[in-house]
Design a protein around this motif. Structure first.
Motif, mmCIF file in Angstrom:
data_model
loop_
_atom_site.group_PDB
_atom_site.id
_atom_site.type_symbol
_atom_site.label_atom_id
_atom_site.label_comp_id
_atom_site.label_asym_id
_atom_site.label_seq_id
_atom_site.Cartn_x
_atom_site.Cartn_y
_atom_site.Cartn_z
ATOM 1 N N ASN A 94 0.826 -1.205 0.000
ATOM 2 C CA ASN A 94 0.000 0.000 0.000
ATOM 3 C C ASN A 94 0.864 1.260 0.000
ATOM 4 O O ASN A 94 2.015 1.241 0.430
ATOM 5 N N HIS A 95 0.287 2.338 -0.485
ATOM 6 C CA HIS A 95 0.909 3.664 -0.467
ATOM 7 C C HIS A 95 2.179 3.743 -1.311
ATOM 8 O O HIS A 95 3.087 4.515 -1.022
ATOM 9 N N GLU A 170 3.525 -0.148 6.562
ATOM 10 C CA GLU A 170 2.814 -1.061 5.664
ATOM 11 C C GLU A 170 3.609 -2.323 5.401
ATOM 12 O O GLU A 170 3.032 -3.399 5.204
ATOM 13 N N TYR A 174 2.001 -5.886 6.158
ATOM 14 C CA TYR A 174 1.904 -6.949 5.153
ATOM 15 C C TYR A 174 2.399 -8.284 5.719
ATOM 16 O O TYR A 174 1.750 -9.322 5.546
#
Length: 355
Positions: A94-95, A170, A174
């Motif tokens: 993400n991001h 993140e 994960y």
């Protein structure tokens, strides 16, 4: 293509060529004067020359020139894996972040690793080579149950704080949610700016950054380490002057990189872990902590000061100061000092005792 990534103009190429001549002049000059460096210089002749050239390079070339000359972190990873006859194993996060596996991604334990470089430089080949060497050392000692998850975060000026911290969180999220590992089988670690991120992620677990989604874990992480962690942007300790002609870093370089990272914001406990109130660390979510530093680096005083206070509330902290080592030498002076530096050995031993 952003203006930052566009090719240099003819005039900019002329400037770059002139800057190259300045750096070459520094190399030739220091190659002679290094023979008379005495105790004010780095212990090893080659390290002294390399660090002097590095300092000149980082302040002579513009940030844009430096990045355009470098290879992005993800491409360096692909080249590293190809050199070992392996297929890259990259995971989108993400991001805008990405994670890269080194070793057996199905290993019981995983080290989430954040690379250094002032939040500005890309991950270097030496980062991957060092980590692979560490895995080899651990495997030789019978600890073949560790994989490394290496984060590609967005460097400055393409993103600024707290984007890099958000991406670092993140990476841990994960590993926890998508691979199903217990926190007790996860380590965090990093060098320099990456050491900053490993501590900032640890702080986020108990004191979430107001702009980043919280991450709750069921039990403490196996451990967290920082190799020459950049814990404070203040440059008022004695090591800044004492090691000024030994280290690869300088006040000007660090000021430039921290200004780019903060981008006008005030520092806070997540951008500079040394700013966090010590009672914030009392409920730390990690079983053990390791911090290392080089005796000949300019960041030594700030690391010393932080660790001295930190250990009072986190007694399960090991601190190793490596004699005659400059900043992050196993990465940035690897061709000279190799990978088995005192700090590398400390990290390998520390990990091995916990696997």
């Amino acid at each position: 293509m952003s203006s930052w990534n566009q090719p240099l103009t003819i005039w900019q190429k002329v400037q770059e060529a002139w800057n190259s001549l300045i750096v070459i002049k520094t190399f030739l000059s220091v190659s002679v004067t290094a023979a008379f460096r005495g105790k004010s210089g780095a212990k090893q002749y080659n390290v002294h020359v390399l660090n002097a050239v590095t300092r000149k390079l980082c302040v002579t070339f513009t940030p844009r020139q430096l990045q355009l000359r470098d290879t992005p972190t993800e491409e360096v990873y692909r080249q590293f894996m190809a050199s070992r006859g392996l297929q890259p194993q990259t995971v989108p996060l993400n991001h805008g972040a990405k994670g890269h596996w080194i070793g057996n991604k199905n290993a019981k334990n995983v080290l989430v690793y954040y690379h250094g470089g002032g939040f500005f430089l890309f991950g270097r080949p030496e980062h991957y080579q060092l980590l692979a060497h560490m895995l080899d050392r651990l495997n030789e000692a019978g600890h073949d149950n560790l994989a490394i998850f290496f984060l590609t975060y967005t460097t400055t000026p393409h993103a600024v704080y707290p984007v890099q911290l958000r991406q670092s969180v993140e990476a841990l999220r994960y590993i926890l949610t998508e691979t199903g590992r217990s926190p007790a089988n996860i380590f965090l670690g990093g060098d320099s700016a990456g050491g900053n991120l490993s501590l900032a992620v640890l702080l986020h677990l108990t004191h979430p950054h107001p702009e980043i989604e919280p991450l709750k874990i069921s039990q403490p992480l196996a451990g967290v380490f920082g190799c020459a962690p950049w814990v404070s942007y203040k440059l008022d300790g004695p090591s800044v002057q004492e090691n000024a002609y030994k280290d690869a870093l300088s006040e000007e370089i660090l000021d430039r990189w921290s200004d780019q990272y903060l981008s006008g914001k005030e520092g806070d406990p997540w951008s500079e872990p040394a700013r966090a109130p010590m009672d914030w660390w009392e409920e730390i979510q990690a079983k053990d902590i390791l911090m290392t530093a080089g005796r000949d680096e300019i960041l030594l005083s700030s690391i010393d000061e932080f660790v001295e206070r930190f250990k009072k509330v986190v007694p399960n902290t090991v601190y190793v100061v490596a004699q005659d080592e400059t900043h992050d030498s196993a990465v940035y002076a690897a061709d000279v000092v190799g990978y088995d530096t005192q700090q590398t050995q400390a990290i390998v031993n520390w990990l091995g005792a916990r696997l």
